[in-house]
Every structure is written in structure tokens, then in C-alpha cells.
Scaffold this motif. Sequence first.
Motif, short mmCIF file in Angstrom:
data_model
loop_
_atom_site.label_atom_id
_atom_site.label_comp_id
_atom_site.label_asym_id
_atom_site.label_seq_id
_atom_site.Cartn_x
_atom_site.Cartn_y
_atom_site.Cartn_z
N GLY A 1 -40.19 -21.09 -35.50
CA GLY A 1 -41.03 -21.04 -34.31
C GLY A 1 -41.32 -19.59 -33.91
N GLN B 1 -27.81 -22.15 -32.08
CA GLN B 1 -28.88 -23.11 -31.79
C GLN B 1 -29.22 -23.96 -33.02
N LEU C 1 -29.33 -20.60 -20.68
CA LEU C 1 -29.78 -21.41 -21.82
C LEU C 1 -29.46 -22.90 -21.69
N PRO D 1 -41.66 -22.70 -25.30
CA PRO D 1 -42.49 -23.62 -24.50
C PRO D 1 -41.70 -24.29 -23.37
N ALA E 1 -36.71 -27.38 -27.64
CA ALA E 1 -37.30 -26.09 -27.27
C ALA E 1 -38.66 -26.27 -26.61
N CYS F 1 -32.73 -21.19 -35.97
CA CYS F 1 -32.67 -21.44 -34.51
C CYS F 1 -33.05 -22.89 -34.23
N ASN F 2 -33.58 -23.17 -33.05
CA ASN F 2 -34.09 -24.51 -32.75
C ASN F 2 -35.51 -24.39 -32.26
N PHE G 1 -33.66 -11.49 -30.09
CA PHE G 1 -34.88 -11.74 -30.89
C PHE G 1 -35.15 -10.55 -31.81
N THR H 1 -42.02 -27.31 -32.59
CA THR H 1 -43.05 -26.59 -33.33
C THR H 1 -42.71 -26.70 -34.83
O1 MRU Z 1 -32.78 -17.90 -27.14
P1 MRU Z 1 -33.54 -19.17 -27.36
O2 MRU Z 1 -32.68 -20.29 -27.83
O3 MRU Z 1 -34.42 -19.54 -26.18
O4 MRU Z 1 -34.53 -18.81 -28.57
C1 MRU Z 1 -35.44 -19.78 -29.01
C2 MRU Z 1 -36.19 -19.38 -30.22
O5 MRU Z 1 -36.11 -18.27 -30.69
C3 MRU Z 1 -37.15 -20.38 -30.79
O6 MRU Z 1 -37.26 -20.22 -32.19
C4 MRU Z 1 -38.53 -20.15 -30.17
O7 MRU Z 1 -38.47 -20.20 -28.77
C5 MRU Z 1 -39.53 -21.11 -30.65
S1 MRU Z 1 -39.29 -22.67 -29.92
C6 MRU Z 1 -40.49 -23.73 -30.25
#
Ligand code: MRU
Length: 330
Positions: free
Chosen positions: A232, A193, A44, A50, A160, A154-155, A311, A166
Amino acid sequence: MEPIPTLRWVDGSLRLLDQRLLPDEERYVDCSRVEELVRAIKTLTVRGAPAIGIAAAYGAVIAAMTADDDGSFPDRVSADLDALESTRPTAVNLFICIRRQREILQRAEGKDEAVELLLEQANRFLEEDLESSRAMGRFGADLLEPDSVLLTHCNAGGLATAGLGTALAVIYEASDRGWVSQVYVDETRPLLQGARLTAWELCRAGVPVRVLPDSAAPSLLRSGTVDAVLVGADRVAVNGDVANKIGTYTLALAAMKAEVPFYVVAPLSSFDPETQDGGGIEIEHRGREELELLGDRKVLPDRAEVYNPAFDVTPSDMVTALITERGILK
Ligand code: MRU
């Protein structure tokens, strides 16, 4: 609003803003070997659907640059693409970007042409991401009103993506219009995050931020304080089910009960035409250490097992609207 330099191609390597160190330290790491990028995605250092996809697209360039220019070239690059694909299973952007790079690799004649075409495509992904974040921002902000109090999880910001994000692109646009009075940010256990990254981004942009423990969000929603939830997505299935950071489903349940609009903001690159519904989305499970340690302190008894999905899936009937760069899907 200028995007955060989350990932950039600099002198033949991919420069990443190391997201593990934020908000304490803004340090960059350069990846010039595929193994380094594989590790960066798994740990991470770079994260968010994206951003993972675009980073992997540059990974294909690195794979082509570092492979020997002989008969083994296509197989060597293809093996590196397999390694990049196996880093994280949930964000579909990763698989879509790698698939595109595989097609280019097949078409290219020789190493030099492969490097050139793969780099062109990776740059294109990056530019499209910036454009689509601006468009999502405009479409999303049109759904909001002056004096909005918003909640995010989250972020889903510039960190991201390669653009403005987003969900946060919508918040930035609404803030530019003078419409945001407060943004509540779930801290987002276990890797924080929200607290570490989203709060950092929003403070940097001068948006008023209030961080809350994830478990406080349902009662906050019930209190009637929040006008809309914006999150997102890591993958949107054909029927509109959405996989996103663990805790998103809890928020959607609470938002539905409190009758607060629940918006998912996602570029079309996060839509998976091959997965019919949320049941077909592979959910990443992460390691024990993420729950076992709080900073340097061990907080779990040795004999306790852990359940650590990164998730969850929110069914489409709980999503008020999906905001994309082409418009809004209700
Ligand atoms: O584990 P991560 O920090 O990669 O998870 C990211 C998320 O869940 C974001 O909400 C998602 O990727 C949307 S980012 C535009």
C-alpha cells in the motif's frame, strides 16, 4: 467478501476495532470525545492511511457534537481539527479528509447543520473507500496470473481502510478468481502489522499465508519463488515516489534486483498534489519503547539510542505500476 468492521459510526460515537489487541482479541472501543480519538490514532488502535483519514473525518463530527453552541463554536471545532491533524504526519489521507471537513464547517450555518453535513461527508468517505477498494482489486488482479505467489508488507487490508484494503483488495479479488497459491507476509518490525494483522485477515478469508521475518524477503525474492510484490501507500508524491511502512524500500530494491514486479496499490485519496517528490514527505519517527520492548521483555541496553522511522520512501522508478481505483499508472 464482506469488509471487516474496522470503523463504524454507532449511536453518536465512532466504534473502532482495537488493532493493538489483534489477533488475540477482537475488542471494540467507542470514541465519543476528540481526545479519545486523538489517542486512538497515535497509539495505532486505528491505523493505515485511509482508515486514519476516515476516522479523523468522524472526529470532526464528534468535535462539532461536543462543542458549545455559542460564538466560540467554529474556533472550538477548528482547534479539535488541529489536534486530529497533529496525530500522525505521513499519511496524506488525514490532511485531505480534515481539509474537506474544514470547508464544510465554514459553510455550515450553526451547530446542527454542521453536525449533519460533517456526518454526511464522513459517511461518504467511508462508502467511497469501500467502492474504491473493489475497483483497485479488479484492476490489480488483472495484472496477475493463475497460481500466483505474492508477497506483501505491513497491513494494507480491510483493517487499514473502511473497505477491503488496497494491496489486500487485489489479493482478495485474485483469490476469488482462484489465482492465489500462496501469500508471503513480512512480519513488519517493530509493530508486526504483517504478522498480527495481515496474517489474521488473510487466514480469516481462507487465503494461504506464510509469515516471514522482514530480513528474509530479499533472499526469497532472489530465489524466484515470488511472482509479484503488492504493497500500500501512505502518500504518493506528484512524481510517483511512494511513502509506505518502513521496509518497503528494502523490498523494492530486492524486487528490482530479482526482476519481480513491484506494485503499489493506493486510492487517489493517498495522492498528494502538493508534494512534488518523496523528499517533501514528512516521515514519522516513533518512540523508543517500540524497539526497547519485545512483549514484556526489555531487549535494549539503557545507553543504546534508537532510530525508529515508521515509513520510508520508494522512488517512482522502482515501482512497476501504481494501481488506483481509476486504473493503472505505469
Ligand atoms: O503505521 P501504520 O500501521 O499506520 O502504517 C500503515 C502502512 O504503512 C500501510 O501500508 C499504508 O497505510 C497503506 S494502507 C492501505
